[in-house]
Design an enzyme around this catalytic site. Structure first.
Site, PDB file in Angstrom:
ATOM      1  N   ASN A 255       0.813  -1.220   0.000  1.00  0.00           N
ATOM      2  CA  ASN A 255       0.000   0.000   0.000  1.00  0.00           C
ATOM      3  C   ASN A 255       0.848   1.271   0.000  1.00  0.00           C
ATOM      4  OD1 ASN A 255       1.002  -0.135   2.587  1.00  0.00           O
ATOM      5  ND2 ASN A 255      -0.958   0.116   3.617  1.00  0.00           N
ATOM      6  N   HIS A 256       2.139   1.137  -0.223  1.00  0.00           N
ATOM      7  CA  HIS A 256       2.991   2.324  -0.324  1.00  0.00           C
ATOM      8  C   HIS A 256       2.690   3.054  -1.632  1.00  0.00           C
ATOM      9  CE1 HIS A 256       6.098   0.300   2.540  1.00  0.00           C
ATOM     10  NE2 HIS A 256       5.032   0.764   3.178  1.00  0.00           N
TER      11      HIS A 256
ATOM     12  N   GLU B 120       1.813  10.336  -4.502  1.00  0.00           N
ATOM     13  CA  GLU B 120       0.664  11.013  -5.117  1.00  0.00           C
ATOM     14  C   GLU B 120       0.930  12.493  -5.336  1.00  0.00           C
ATOM     15  OE1 GLU B 120      -3.082   8.329  -3.450  1.00  0.00           O
ATOM     16  OE2 GLU B 120      -2.714  10.294  -2.552  1.00  0.00           O
TER      17      GLU B 120
ATOM     18  N   HIS C 265       3.955   6.049  11.357  1.00  0.00           N
ATOM     19  CA  HIS C 265       2.740   5.473  11.937  1.00  0.00           C
ATOM     20  C   HIS C 265       2.905   4.002  12.324  1.00  0.00           C
ATOM     21  CE1 HIS C 265       1.460   5.255   7.427  1.00  0.00           C
ATOM     22  NE2 HIS C 265       1.911   4.063   7.764  1.00  0.00           N
TER      23      HIS C 265
ATOM     24  N   SER D 116      -7.950   5.950   0.545  1.00  0.00           N
ATOM     25  CA  SER D 116      -7.503   4.988  -0.463  1.00  0.00           C
ATOM     26  C   SER D 116      -7.121   5.740  -1.737  1.00  0.00           C
ATOM     27  CB  SER D 116      -8.624   3.996  -0.766  1.00  0.00           C
ATOM     28  OG  SER D 116      -9.705   4.682  -1.395  1.00  0.00           O
ATOM     29  N   MET D 117      -6.712   5.008  -2.771  1.00  0.00           N
ATOM     30  CA  MET D 117      -6.232   5.648  -3.998  1.00  0.00           C
ATOM     31  C   MET D 117      -7.354   6.314  -4.803  1.00  0.00           C
ATOM     32  SD  MET D 117      -5.308   2.170  -6.122  1.00  0.00           S
ATOM     33  CE  MET D 117      -4.728   2.942  -7.625  1.00  0.00           C
TER      34      MET D 117
ATOM     35  N   HIS E 223      -4.147   6.317  11.129  1.00  0.00           N
ATOM     36  CA  HIS E 223      -3.089   6.517  10.127  1.00  0.00           C
ATOM     37  C   HIS E 223      -3.626   6.454   8.712  1.00  0.00           C
ATOM     38  CE1 HIS E 223      -3.316   2.280   9.249  1.00  0.00           C
ATOM     39  NE2 HIS E 223      -2.152   2.220   8.634  1.00  0.00           N
TER      40      HIS E 223
ATOM     41  N   ALA F 204      -7.467   5.196   6.190  1.00  0.00           N
ATOM     42  CA  ALA F 204      -8.842   4.702   6.169  1.00  0.00           C
ATOM     43  C   ALA F 204      -8.934   3.338   6.846  1.00  0.00           C
ATOM     44  CB  ALA F 204      -9.344   4.615   4.730  1.00  0.00           C
TER      45      ALA F 204
ATOM     46  N   LYS G 207       1.688   3.356  -7.365  1.00  0.00           N
ATOM     47  CA  LYS G 207       1.722   2.259  -6.399  1.00  0.00           C
ATOM     48  C   LYS G 207       2.955   1.399  -6.635  1.00  0.00           C
ATOM     49  CE  LYS G 207      -2.146   2.395  -3.923  1.00  0.00           C
ATOM     50  NZ  LYS G 207      -2.181   2.339  -2.447  1.00  0.00           N
TER      51      LYS G 207
END
Length: 401
Positions: free
Chosen positions: A165-166, A169, A274, A308-309, A330, A332, A400
Site C-alpha cells: 500500500n505504499h 501522489e 505510523h 484509499s487511492m 493513520h 482509512a 503504487k
C-alpha cells in the site's frame, strides 16, 4: 464522536480497551483482548477508527507499555509513515495529461522490489546511518546474513518506495494548491530487523517468562540485553525510514521540475511515522508508546491521514487528547483482506473507481481498490475529538509499488 466501545478487562492484570469506532470485526476484538491481558500495559489500550486485524497486534492500536516492548506490535515495516509537501503551484498549472509526470517520477523512484542501480543519497546522510548500523550488526552479525548484498542493498534502497500500500501522489487541496504526498517505510533492512528481533522475543518469552496470551505478543523486558539492542535497532530503522521518505521527496521534486512551471516548496511540510515506538509521558508515567497504524496527534501537532487511492486524504492538527495517548488514525484502514479484494473485484471495477486519476489500473493492483478500504469520511467523523482538519486533499496522480 469519541470512544464508542470499551472492552473491560477480565484477567488479573488486564486493562480496558477503548475503541473509537463500532466498526470492528470479531477477530480484531479477540486480538485486542489478548493484548489487554499483558501485565505491563499502562492504563489502557486506545484503538483508532481505522482498526483492522494485523499480524502480531491489531492495526490502529496504541499500546503504552511499562518496562517492556512487544517487537511484533511495532511490526516489520518499522518507521512506515507519510511525507507531504505543499508546492507553490495551482491546479491550473498542471498539464491536462499527467502521464508524463507519472513516468518521470517512476524513472526517478524505484517501486516494488526495485532499488537504485547506484547509491543516490549523500555521504552526509549515509555516514551517520552506517556508523550506527555497524554497532548494531557487530552485536548481531546474523542480520547481515538475512539481506543479500547487505551494505549496498540498504544504501541503494534509500529513496525507494517498496510495494503493497505504499504510494506516491500528486494531490489538490481545497484551495487548488498542489501537494506531493508519499507513504513508505524502512524497506528491506527494516523488515530484516523486525523479523530478527520478533523471533528473539519469542525465544526469550519461552525461556524466561512462561505463558503469554499469544506468541506474537512476546516481549523484551527492560534491562535485558535484547531490550537495549532492540531499542537501538528500532531507532535506527525509524531514522532510516524518515530519511528514505525525505530522499524520495527530493527525487520526486527533481523529476517533476522540468515538466512544470517554476515552483517553490512552502513551509507546510510533514514527515511522520505510523508504525513505531518511542518513550513518552502519559498519565504521569514514562512509558514506551507503540503506535501500530496510528500517528501522534499531540496538541497542534501536524499529521497526515490518507484515504484509499480513489478517496480524499487529510492534513490534520492534533488536539492532544489524553485518552488516545495523543494519537489518531493513520488512514482509512482496510475492511477486507487483499485476497478477498481480488476475489470480489476485477480490473474494470478498479478502472471505474479510479476515474480521473492518473495511476496503474491493471489487475495486479486490484487489491488496492478503494472498495477494499473503510469509508475515510466515517473514519474522520469518528475521531473529531482527536484532530481537526487543516487541508482536504484529492489525488490526481497515484503511483503504487
Amino acid at each position: 464522536m469519541g470512544i464508542q466501545m470499551i472492552l473491560n478487562a477480565k484477567a488479573e492484570y488486564g486493562v480496558p480497551v477503548k475503541i473509537y469506532t463500532k466498526d470492528v470485526d470479531e477477530e480484531s476484538l479477540t486480538q485486542l483482548r489478548k493484548m489487554s491481558q499483558l501485565q505491563f500495559i499502562h492504563s489502557h489500550i486506545a484503538v483508532m477508527p481505522d482498526v483492522h486485524l494485523g499480524k502480531g497486534a491489531t492495526v490502529g492500536s496504541v499500546i503504552p507499555t511499562k518496562n517492556a516492548i512487544i517487537p511484533a506490535a511495532v511490526g516489520v515495516d518499522i518507521g512506515c509513515g507519510m511525507n507531504a509537501l505543499r508546492l507553490s503551484l495551482k491546479a491550473s498549472q498542471l498539464p491536462d495529461n499527467l502521464s508524463a509526470l507519472r513516468n518521470a517520477i517512476e524513472r526517478k523512484v524505484p517501486v516494488g522490489f526495485e532499488m537504485h542501480k547506484q547509491i543516490k543519497s549523500k555521504a552526509s546522510t549515509l555516514s551517520p546511518l552506517d556508523k550506527k548500523l555497524q554497532v548494531i550488526t557487530d552485536k548481531h552479525p546474523a542480520l547481515r546474513r538475512m539481506l543479500r548484498s547487505f551494505d549496498s542493498t540498504w544504501q541503494k534502497q534509500l529513496g525507494t518506495l517498496g510495494g503493497g500500500n505504499h504510494f506516491i501522489e500528486l494531490c489538490l487541496d481545497e484551495n487548488q494548491d498542489v501537494w506531493v504526498m508519499l507513504h513508505s517505510g524502512s524497506r528491506g533492512l527494516g523488515n530484516v530487523i523486525g523479523t530478527y528481533f520478533i523471533e528473539r522475543a519469542k525465544k526469550e518469552a519461552q525461556s524466561r517468562f512462561g505463558h503469554v496470551p499469544d506468541k506474537d505478543l512476546s516481549y523484551f523486558a527492560e534491562g535485558s540485553a535484547n531490550f537495549d539492542d532492540y531499542v537501538e535497532a528500532v531507532e535506527w530503522a525509524q531514522e532510516y525510514a524518515f530519511e528514505n521518505r525525505r530522499e524520495m521527496m527530493r527525487l520526486i521534486l527533481e523529476a517533476i521540475r522540468p515538466l512544470l512551471p517554476r515552483f517553490q516548496m512552502t513551509k507546510e511540510a510533514i514527515n511522520c511515522h505510523h508504525n513505531y515506538v518511542q518513550q513518552e509521558i502519559h498519565f504521569g508515567e514514562n512509558v514506551f508508546v507503540t503506535r501500530k497504524g496510528a500517528i501522534r496527534a499531540g496538541l497542534d501537532e501536524y499529521g497526515i491521514i490518507p484515504g484509499s487511492m480513489g478517496a480524499q486524504s487529510f492534513i490534520v492538527k492534533g488536539k492532544g487528547n489524553p485518552n488516545s495517548f495523543c494519537s489518531c488514525s493513520h488512514g482509512a484502514g482496510r475492511k477486507m483482506s487483499r485476497t478477498k479484494a481480488k476475489h470480489m473485484f476485477n480490473q474494470q471495477d478498479l478502472i471505474q473507481q479510479t476515474q480521473g486519476i492518473e495511476c496503474r489500473k491493471d489487475k495486479a493492483v486490484v487489491d488496492e481498490i478503494p472498495s477494499a478500504y473503510k469509508d475515510i469520511h466515517e473514519v474522520m467523523a469518528n475521531q473529531d475529538d482527536l484532530i481537526e482538519v487543516v487541508h482536504t486533499l484529492k489525488q490526481v496522480l497515484c503511483i503504487k509499488g
